[in-house]
Write a protein that holds these residues in place. Structure first.
Motif, PDB file in Angstrom:
ATOM      1  N   ASN A   1       2.662  -3.394   1.296  1.00  0.00           N
ATOM      2  CA  ASN A   1       3.071  -2.052   1.015  1.00  0.00           C
ATOM      3  C   ASN A   1       2.686  -0.931   2.040  1.00  0.00           C
ATOM      4  O   ASN A   1       2.051  -0.127   2.493  1.00  0.00           O
TER       5      ASN A   1
ATOM      6  N   ARG B   1      -3.411  -9.145  -1.727  1.00  0.00           N
ATOM      7  CA  ARG B   1      -3.158  -8.544  -1.283  1.00  0.00           C
ATOM      8  C   ARG B   1      -4.201  -7.840   0.272  1.00  0.00           C
ATOM      9  O   ARG B   1      -4.180  -7.940   1.297  1.00  0.00           O
TER      10      ARG B   1
ATOM     11  N   THR C   1       8.118   1.601  -7.461  1.00  0.00           N
ATOM     12  CA  THR C   1       7.523   0.521  -7.415  1.00  0.00           C
ATOM     13  C   THR C   1       5.532   0.769  -8.304  1.00  0.00           C
ATOM     14  O   THR C   1       5.624   1.895  -9.126  1.00  0.00           O
TER      15      THR C   1
ATOM     16  N   THR D   1       6.975   0.592   1.407  1.00  0.00           N
ATOM     17  CA  THR D   1       7.970   0.641   0.624  1.00  0.00           C
ATOM     18  C   THR D   1       9.186   1.707   0.018  1.00  0.00           C
ATOM     19  O   THR D   1       9.785   1.008   0.306  1.00  0.00           O
TER      20      THR D   1
ATOM     21  N   HIS E   1       2.152  -0.314  -9.718  1.00  0.00           N
ATOM     22  CA  HIS E   1       0.944  -0.163  -8.701  1.00  0.00           C
ATOM     23  C   HIS E   1      -0.071   0.309 -10.430  1.00  0.00           C
ATOM     24  O   HIS E   1       0.006   1.023 -11.424  1.00  0.00           O
TER      25      HIS E   1
ATOM     26  N   MET F   1       7.014   5.652  -7.013  1.00  0.00           N
ATOM     27  CA  MET F   1       6.151   4.644  -7.053  1.00  0.00           C
ATOM     28  C   MET F   1       5.258   5.468  -8.563  1.00  0.00           C
ATOM     29  O   MET F   1       5.227   6.283  -8.472  1.00  0.00           O
TER      30      MET F   1
ATOM     31  N   THR G   1       3.636   4.703   0.458  1.00  0.00           N
ATOM     32  CA  THR G   1       4.923   5.010   0.298  1.00  0.00           C
ATOM     33  C   THR G   1       4.871   4.321   1.533  1.00  0.00           C
ATOM     34  O   THR G   1       6.830   4.719   1.164  1.00  0.00           O
TER      35      THR G   1
ATOM     36  N   GLU H   1       4.314  -5.005  -4.906  1.00  0.00           N
ATOM     37  CA  GLU H   1       3.411  -5.627  -3.905  1.00  0.00           C
ATOM     38  C   GLU H   1       1.854  -6.159  -3.679  1.00  0.00           C
ATOM     39  O   GLU H   1       1.455  -7.103  -3.762  1.00  0.00           O
TER      40      GLU H   1
END
Length: 255
Positions: free
Chosen positions: A87, A81, A149, A207, A151, A221, A205, A29
């Motif tokens: 997200n 973002r 996901t 997504t 990050h 994640m 959380t 994301e």
């Protein structure tokens, strides 16, 4: 192209390796620090716009290595973002934050309802629809995807050093996270922790809930401390490590 994005901006969402043989669907994301032309600089300095508040450094690079090592699909957002955090749901202030850590974001101060809708329709809706469409197709084919996901996080936050190196995050479905944590415990190669440096209470959380839990899909994640993936060597080392964790965990869950 109409609305927030121009023709020069291109599409808000990118999809790589959609015909992947693996069940893993990587999602990033916060892949990019790029701003749409019409947004200018949001009133921010080049330093701020290149920092972790604008994107997750290293997350996309590691994801793209995992695409190859796992034969996974990847869907990622092509814009920062700071304009819209994909997200977060549209109703969350953090979707278009007026402040991020120590940085004020002038372009996000007192956004009108119309502008919020424009950003949501230009960035969040296409991203959400791309994920939903991919998941629906795979489920129809009898190949439900596993959502991962990707990050990264800054080593120092609000002046405090973070010792955790890799975070394995989950919401109410901890199946995949638990297997990955167990696999990580065997090697102790990194300081790997559950729901750190963030967790469900921090609103991270979305997504996982929207696309994983609601579809009954395995999901997790991954948060990587960004000093570990700031160059190609670090990115490759981390991708190899995560390839092993995911491979071992998915094999255990399939038995």
């Amino acid at each position: 192209m109409t609305g927030l994005l121009t023709e020069a901006d291109g599409a808000p969402v990118a999809v790589e390796n959609p015909e992947a043989l693996s069940s893993v669907l990587l999602i990033c994301e916060h892949a990019s620090r790029r701003l749409p032309e019409k947004m200018g600089t949001l009133g921010m300095s080049p330093e701020a716009l290149s920092s972790h508040i604008a994107w997750d450094p290293g997350a996309l690079a590691v994801s793209q290595l995992l695409v190859k090592s796992l034969d996974a699909a990847l869907i990622y957002q092509r814009f920062s973002r700071l304009v819209y955090d994909c997200n977060r749901p549209p109703e969350a202030e953090a979707a278009m934050p007026p402040v991020s850590e120590v940085f004020e974001i002038p372009g996000n101060a007192a956004i009108s309802a119309a502008e919020r809708r424009a950003r949501t329709e230009a960035l969040y809706v296409p991203f959400r629809d791309a994920l939903s469409g991919f998941i629906s197709t795979r489920k129809t084919e009898g190949r439900p995807p596993v959502l991962v996901t990707m990050h990264s996080f800054t080593p120092v936050y609000h002046g405090r050093q973070r010792d955790v190196e890799v975070g394995i995050l989950h919401d109410t479905d901890k199946r995949l996270a638990a297997c990955m944590l167990a696999a990580a415990e065997k090697t102790k190669r990194y300081d790997v922790r559950r729901n750190e440096p963030y967790g469900p209470a921090d609103g991270v959380t979305h997504t996982l809930i929207e696309h994983g839990l609601k579809n009954g899909l395995l999901n997790v994640m991954i948060e990587i401390r960004n000093d570990l993936v700031r160059d190609e060597v670090g990115q490759k080392v981390m991708a190899d490590y995560l390839t092993g964790l995911l491979g071992e965990s998915l094999q255990a869950l399939s038995q």
